[in-house]
Design an enzyme around this catalytic site. Sequence first.
Site, PDB file in Angstrom:
ATOM      1  N   TRP A 102       0.834  -1.213   0.000  1.00  0.00           N
ATOM      2  CA  TRP A 102       0.000   0.000   0.000  1.00  0.00           C
ATOM      3  C   TRP A 102       0.858   1.248   0.000  1.00  0.00           C
ATOM      4  CZ3 TRP A 102      -4.349  -0.401  -2.110  1.00  0.00           C
ATOM      5  CH2 TRP A 102      -5.139  -1.551  -1.957  1.00  0.00           C
ATOM      6  N   ASP A 172      -1.946   6.616   6.412  1.00  0.00           N
ATOM      7  CA  ASP A 172      -2.980   5.744   5.876  1.00  0.00           C
ATOM      8  C   ASP A 172      -3.298   4.731   6.970  1.00  0.00           C
ATOM      9  OD1 ASP A 172      -4.542   3.829   4.654  1.00  0.00           O
ATOM     10  OD2 ASP A 172      -3.185   3.490   2.951  1.00  0.00           O
ATOM     11  N   LYS A 196     -12.575  -1.746   5.981  1.00  0.00           N
ATOM     12  CA  LYS A 196     -11.801  -2.656   6.816  1.00  0.00           C
ATOM     13  C   LYS A 196     -12.376  -2.652   8.229  1.00  0.00           C
ATOM     14  CE  LYS A 196      -9.141  -2.853   3.151  1.00  0.00           C
ATOM     15  NZ  LYS A 196      -8.115  -1.945   2.747  1.00  0.00           N
TER      16      LYS A 196
HETATM   17  C1  LIG Z   1      -7.512  -1.456   1.472  1.00  0.00           C
HETATM   18  C2  LIG Z   1      -6.439  -0.456   1.622  1.00  0.00           C
HETATM   19  C3  LIG Z   1      -6.290   0.620   0.730  1.00  0.00           C
HETATM   20  C4  LIG Z   1      -7.179   0.798  -0.470  1.00  0.00           C
HETATM   21  O1  LIG Z   1      -8.446   1.177  -0.064  1.00  0.00           O
HETATM   22  P1  LIG Z   1      -9.598   1.511  -1.122  1.00  0.00           P
HETATM   23  O2  LIG Z   1     -10.672   2.013  -0.213  1.00  0.00           O
HETATM   24  O3  LIG Z   1      -9.942   0.255  -1.835  1.00  0.00           O
HETATM   25  O4  LIG Z   1      -9.087   2.549  -2.039  1.00  0.00           O
HETATM   26  C5  LIG Z   1      -5.279   1.519   0.975  1.00  0.00           C
HETATM   27  N1  LIG Z   1      -4.456   1.386   2.014  1.00  0.00           N
HETATM   28  C6  LIG Z   1      -4.571   0.375   2.892  1.00  0.00           C
HETATM   29  C7  LIG Z   1      -3.622   0.274   4.031  1.00  0.00           C
HETATM   30  C8  LIG Z   1      -5.555  -0.580   2.715  1.00  0.00           C
HETATM   31  O5  LIG Z   1      -5.677  -1.601   3.591  1.00  0.00           O
END
Ligand SMILES: *Cc1c(COP(=O)(O)O)cnc(C)c1O
Length: 360
Positions: A102, A172, A196
Site C-alpha cells: 500500500w 494511511d 476494513k
Molecule cells: C484497502 C487499503 C487501501 C485501499 O483502499 P480503497 O478504499 O480500496 O481505495 C489503501 N491502504 C490500505 C492500508 C488498505 O488496507
Amino acid sequence: MSRVYNFSPGPAALPLKVLERVREDIPDWNSSGMSIMEVSHRSKTFMDLAEKAEQDVRDLLSISNDYSVLFLQGGATLQFAMTPLNLSQSGDVVDYVQTGSWSKKAISEAARFCTVNIVADSSDSNFCHIPLQAEWRKTTNAAYFHYTANETIAGVEFHFIPETAEVPLVADMSSTIFSRPIDVNRFGVIYAGAQKNIGPAGVTLVIVRNDLLDRKRADTPTLLTYKVFADSGSMANTPPIFSWYVTALVLEELKAQGGVVAMAKINESKAMKLYQAIDDSNLYNNPVQPDYRSWMNVPFVLRDANLNTKFLAESESAGLFNLKGHRLVGGMRASIYNAMPEEGVDALIYFMQEFEKLNG
Ligand SMILES: *Cc1c(COP(=O)(O)O)cnc(C)c1O
C-alpha cells in the site's frame, strides 16, 4: 440463519448487531416513511445522523476542534492523490516510508505530483520489518511525511508514531483505525477507507488539521479539495448516504462496547493468541519480525504449499471463510478487525491445530 466467521481483509465483516439494525431500519428509517437510501442528504434527520457520526468519531479518538472530520468518497486510494494535491505544491519534496504494497501505491501516485523521497524501504526483507527510525533519511523541509500505519497485505504494523518534528505527519490508517487509541494531535492528516474497520465501502474517513486546509494547490479540482468538504459538512455533492449511515451505526456500536480502549484489549489478545499458535506449530509460519506484527492482518504460510487447497476447503467447511492469502505473500491471511469476535479467532486456532494433527 447461519453466519460464518469472515476473515476477509476488506470488504470485511461488520458487527451482526449493526446488520440486524439495518434490516429493521430499511423500509421505514427513523419514522420517515422511507428507507435511508431514499431520504435527502439535506433533510434534518440525515443531517442529525451526520453530525452524530462526526461527534462519535471525535469522542472515540478524542479529536480536538483543531481538526476537521470528513466523510469522503473514492476510498483510501483517492487519498494517495488528495494528500499531495492538498498539502504540497508542485516541485515540493515529500517523504514516504516504503513498508509494503500500500505504501508503494501511495508513493507512485504522489510521484505524479511531487518529488518523493523514500526515507526507508523494507522491500529487501520482503516487507517483513520496519527499518529503524534512527536510520531514516528524512527531508528537513518536506511538505509532509507519509506512512502506512498497517500494511494490510504483509501484516506489518507500526506500533509507534513516527517522529517528524514540524513536518506534518500523514497516515494511511485504513486497516488499523479504531483498533486502539491513537494520539491524533501528532498528525496532520489521517485517512482510512471504511471497508476494513469502519463500515461498508463507499465512505472514506479523513481527519485533517485545520491549519493545513489552506495548503492546497490553486488547480486542485473542487471535489478533491479538503477545504471544500470541511466547509460543507462533507456535503459538497450528494454523499454516499447508505455507507455513511451504516458507518454511523458501527461507530455507535463501538462506543457501546467501550470504545478504542476496550477494542485494543480484545484486539491485542486475539492477535497474540493467534501468533502464539502459529509460532508453536510445525506446520504454520509467519515471517514478520515480532515487533512489527500486525494486530489486524495475520498472514501465515503452510510448510507444504500443496496443503493450501485442502486447508481452504476444510476451513470453509468449518465455517471459517476468506482465509486465502494475498497472491504477493501466498499461503493464508486471517484478518481479525474489530468485528471479528474472540470466539472466531479461537475457532480458527482450534481448526489449525486439528488440521496440523492430521496433516502435519
Ligand atoms: C484497502 C487499503 C487501501 C485501499 O483502499 P480503497 O478504499 O480500496 O481505495 C489503501 N491502504 C490500505 C492500508 C488498505 O488496507
